[in-house]
Design a protein around this motif. Structure first.
Motif, mmCIF file in Angstrom:
data_model
loop_
_atom_site.group_PDB
_atom_site.id
_atom_site.type_symbol
_atom_site.label_atom_id
_atom_site.label_comp_id
_atom_site.label_asym_id
_atom_site.label_seq_id
_atom_site.Cartn_x
_atom_site.Cartn_y
_atom_site.Cartn_z
ATOM 1 N N ALA A 25 1.039 -1.172 -0.053
ATOM 2 C CA ALA A 25 -0.081 -0.809 -0.014
ATOM 3 C C ALA A 25 1.353 0.961 0.545
ATOM 4 N N TRP A 26 0.309 2.292 -0.714
ATOM 5 C CA TRP A 26 0.964 3.385 -0.682
ATOM 6 C C TRP A 26 0.290 4.448 -0.230
ATOM 7 N N ALA A 27 0.383 5.886 0.413
ATOM 8 C CA ALA A 27 0.384 6.968 0.830
ATOM 9 C C ALA A 27 1.538 7.937 0.899
ATOM 10 N N PRO A 28 1.102 9.116 0.460
ATOM 11 C CA PRO A 28 1.703 10.617 0.410
ATOM 12 C C PRO A 28 1.928 10.489 1.647
ATOM 13 N N ALA A 29 3.262 11.809 2.151
ATOM 14 C CA ALA A 29 3.182 11.794 3.840
ATOM 15 C C ALA A 29 3.364 13.424 3.734
ATOM 16 N N THR A 30 3.278 14.005 4.441
ATOM 17 C CA THR A 30 3.757 15.678 5.034
ATOM 18 C C THR A 30 4.872 15.327 5.838
ATOM 19 N N PHE A 31 5.505 16.644 5.667
ATOM 20 C CA PHE A 31 6.528 16.192 7.198
ATOM 21 C C PHE A 31 5.691 17.436 8.170
ATOM 22 N N HIS A 32 6.122 17.339 9.071
ATOM 23 C CA HIS A 32 5.504 17.965 10.470
ATOM 24 C C HIS A 32 7.248 18.237 11.709
ATOM 25 N N THR A 33 6.926 18.323 12.383
ATOM 26 C CA THR A 33 7.543 19.528 13.461
ATOM 27 C C THR A 33 7.287 18.557 15.035
ATOM 28 N N GLN A 34 8.129 18.182 15.962
ATOM 29 C CA GLN A 34 7.682 16.769 16.508
ATOM 30 C C GLN A 34 6.649 17.633 17.631
ATOM 31 N N ASP A 35 6.314 18.637 17.605
ATOM 32 C CA ASP A 35 4.881 19.200 18.583
ATOM 33 C C ASP A 35 4.030 19.672 17.123
ATOM 34 N N GLY A 36 4.098 18.612 15.633
ATOM 35 C CA GLY A 36 2.375 18.388 15.250
ATOM 36 C C GLY A 36 2.578 19.391 14.491
ATOM 37 N N GLY A 37 3.470 20.906 14.342
ATOM 38 C CA GLY A 37 3.444 21.747 13.165
ATOM 39 C C GLY A 37 4.138 21.491 12.037
ATOM 40 N N PRO A 38 3.285 22.858 11.039
ATOM 41 C CA PRO A 38 3.964 22.733 9.515
ATOM 42 C C PRO A 38 5.240 22.563 9.677
ATOM 43 N N VAL A 39 6.529 22.119 8.522
ATOM 44 C CA VAL A 39 7.518 22.668 8.033
ATOM 45 C C VAL A 39 7.607 23.230 7.066
ATOM 46 N N ASP A 40 8.265 24.705 6.448
ATOM 47 C CA ASP A 40 7.987 25.172 5.407
ATOM 48 C C ASP A 40 8.542 24.768 4.587
ATOM 49 N N GLU A 41 9.379 23.895 4.550
ATOM 50 C CA GLU A 41 10.265 23.209 3.930
ATOM 51 C C GLU A 41 10.091 22.341 2.293
ATOM 52 N N CYS A 42 8.205 21.950 3.156
ATOM 53 C CA CYS A 42 7.463 20.316 3.022
ATOM 54 C C CYS A 42 7.037 21.289 1.876
ATOM 55 N N ALA A 43 7.634 20.182 0.596
ATOM 56 C CA ALA A 43 6.285 20.521 -0.702
ATOM 57 C C ALA A 43 4.804 20.163 -0.715
ATOM 58 N N ARG A 44 4.431 19.293 -0.190
ATOM 59 C CA ARG A 44 2.639 18.435 0.421
ATOM 60 C C ARG A 44 2.076 20.072 1.350
ATOM 61 N N THR A 45 3.020 20.343 1.728
ATOM 62 C CA THR A 45 2.635 21.408 3.014
ATOM 63 C C THR A 45 1.810 23.037 2.318
ATOM 64 N N ALA A 46 3.440 22.640 1.562
ATOM 65 C CA ALA A 46 2.959 24.100 0.662
ATOM 66 C C ALA A 46 1.797 24.162 -0.661
ATOM 67 N N LEU A 47 1.042 23.223 -0.925
ATOM 68 C CA LEU A 47 0.630 22.937 -1.706
ATOM 69 C C LEU A 47 -1.366 22.743 -0.622
ATOM 70 N N LEU A 48 -1.148 21.975 0.060
ATOM 71 C CA LEU A 48 -2.302 22.224 0.962
ATOM 72 C C LEU A 48 -2.529 23.762 1.723
ATOM 73 N N ARG A 49 -1.670 24.535 1.448
ATOM 74 C CA ARG A 49 -1.575 25.982 2.367
ATOM 75 C C ARG A 49 -1.693 26.519 1.462
ATOM 76 N N VAL A 50 -1.729 26.030 -0.262
ATOM 77 C CA VAL A 50 -2.491 27.617 -1.311
ATOM 78 C C VAL A 50 -3.477 27.103 -1.892
ATOM 79 N N GLU A 51 -4.432 25.889 -1.651
ATOM 80 C CA GLU A 51 -5.324 25.434 -1.819
ATOM 81 C C GLU A 51 -6.375 25.293 -0.699
ATOM 82 N N ALA A 52 -5.352 25.293 0.979
ATOM 83 C CA ALA A 52 -6.580 26.346 1.370
ATOM 84 C C ALA A 52 -6.445 28.299 1.203
ATOM 85 N N ALA A 53 -5.468 28.641 0.869
ATOM 86 C CA ALA A 53 -5.651 30.353 0.238
ATOM 87 C C ALA A 53 -6.860 30.542 -0.567
#
Length: 450
Positions: free
Chosen positions: A96-124
């Motif tokens: 099985a395969w799944a896309p992954a996203t980077f998080h900080t140790q306390d669960g926050g976003p990681v600015d260099e994460c490519a998938r996070t960047a697109l999630l942020r733009v989609e929300a905007a």
């Protein structure tokens, strides 16, 4: 057998489908697909708390050994890699395969994460009352299992012979896609020897980029099973046509399209015109984001349908931004194809950059430049200058310098992601930029695949 309830733990639901292990992938700023795996019993942990990963994952370079460091990409620190359980797909052979996203140790976003960047733009976009759909195309070249070029005998661009000679590959590709729930619109032989292209069904931006990762995984597995290997390099062979990874974008507001049904040129609405205008205005700044590898600028040549001119036009394949009209033969409606994107680029980052530029254009009512209604390569330099059409650079370092200095793109993507892109591509330029095109093509033919 009784089906496992949908609220059951992920591991139980996957085991019920004979899954034995789960692979989670990220797509780093240098265009590399990186992965971790867990046995199916640990699937829930992979999704909820994640697996540890060094910040250097963002800096791993295409020579498969180097690391491009920045102030925040170093050997110090640790991040968590979490798969998205809603996007998981079951393949064959217990995988099985799944896309992954980077998080900080306390669960926050990681600015260099490519998938996070697109999630942020989609929300905007959603916050602005807009909805986007993205359709991906991907070109790749088949090679022999040992990586050597396949013979050109009997091959012709777009030919039936190309399908029949690789009928086993095409058949297995469709079968594997069906099993994984991947919607392929079409597959056809392309211009270069043993080159193919496929198109995926348009989806929301993050889902579309996720699907492209799955597609690349499936293509590579099918190639291996049919005795081939596959190149996603922008230039697998220095003398042949390169591989593109074009993206088609459509925008709607309250269900109404922005790229058709308006009273502007080619039926554009005012917002649609501004969206296109801002992408064209920034395309030179964005070049190193959308096509920034050491081989990308070799592909970026007029006369090759790579979109080497900073302009837009209806059905014009020689400009960076091609408008595809809404017609009876195009039931999905008008869309904008950004042609300079290539497979050495993370699709998450490319989509984030283009959509953020479109949103910025709408917000600022960016004017639309005049249309390029013919091939800009047929114009004299003076005529192109009078029309305001620039030719995109074939100098990787120049493209990187322009990106690095662009306050506009930094505002769209954030300093840390731009810094990661610039650092990775400068690593390529510093270490390999002086090689000739033939040596570069040979050295990195399989850098973005296997």
């Amino acid at each position: 057998m009784t089906a496992t309830p949908s609220h059951a733990p992920l591991a139980h639901r996957l085991a019920d489908q004979d899954v034995r292990f789960v692979v989670g992938t990220i797509w780093n700023p240098n265009g590399l697909l990186l992965a971790k795996t867990v046995p199916v019993q640990r699937a829930d942990s992979f999704a909820e708390t994640g697996l540890g990963a060094s910040p250097t994952w963002h800096g791993f370079a295409i020579d498969h050994g180097g690391i491009a460091f920045t102030d925040t990409i170093s050997a110090v620190g640790d991040l968590r890699l979490r798969i998205d359980p809603q996007a998981i797909r079951v393949l064959d052979a217990g995988l099985a395969w799944a896309p992954a996203t980077f998080h900080t140790q306390d669960g926050g976003p990681v600015d260099e994460c490519a998938r996070t960047a697109l999630l942020r733009v989609e929300a905007a976009l959603a916050e602005a009352g807009l909805s986007a759909r993205v359709g991906h195309e991907l070109e790749f070249q088949l090679a022999a299992a040992d990586g050597s070029p396949l013979p050109s005998t009997g091959w012709a661009p777009y030919s039936l012979a190309g399908v029949l000679q690789h009928e086993d590959f095409v058949r297995e590709l469709y079968a594997a896609a069906d099993q994984a729930g991947l919607k392929i619109d079409q597959v056809h032989p392309e211009y270069a020897v043993r080159q193919f292209e496929f198109s995926l069904e348009p989806q929301s931006p993050v889902a579309a980029a996720d699907a492209l990762v799955l597609a690349r995984l499936i293509v590579q597995r099918v190639a291996r099973r049919t005795g081939h290997t596959v190149s996603f390099s922008p230039k697998p062979q220095a003398a042949d046509a390169g591989n593109g990874a074009h993206q088609h974008f459509s925008l709607t507001r309250d269900g109404e399209p922005l790229f058709s049904g308006g009273d502007g040129i080619r039926g554009l609405t005012a917002d649609g015109a501004s969206a296109i205008g801002r992408v064209v205005e920034l395309i030179g700044d964005l070049q190193a984001v959308l096509a920034g590898s050491v081989l990308s600028t070799i592909r970026m040549a007029p006369g090759t349908w790579a979109g080497a001119h900073a302009a837009w036009g209806l059905e014009n394949r020689e400009v960076a931004v091609r408008l595809v009209a809404a017609t009876p033969s195009n039931p999905r409606g008008a869309n904008v194809e950004v042609k300079i994107i290539d497979p050495s680029t993370s699709a998450y980052i490319a989509s984030a950059a283009v959509l953020a530029a479109m949103l910025d254009g709408i917000s600022t009512s960016t004017p639309l430049p005049p249309e390029a209604d013919r091939d800009p390569g047929s114009l004299t330099e003076a005529e192109r200058e009078a029309a305001g059409i620039a030719v995109l650079t074939t100098d990787q370092r120049a493209a990187l310098d322009r990106l690095d200095a662009s306050t506009a793109v930094r505002g769209l993507l954030g300093d840390r992601l731009v810094d990661a892109i610039v650092a990775g591509r400068r690593y390529e330029a510093d270490h390999y930029g002086d090689l000739d095109p033939e040596d570069l093509a040979e050295r990195f033919r399989f850098a973005w695949g296997f």
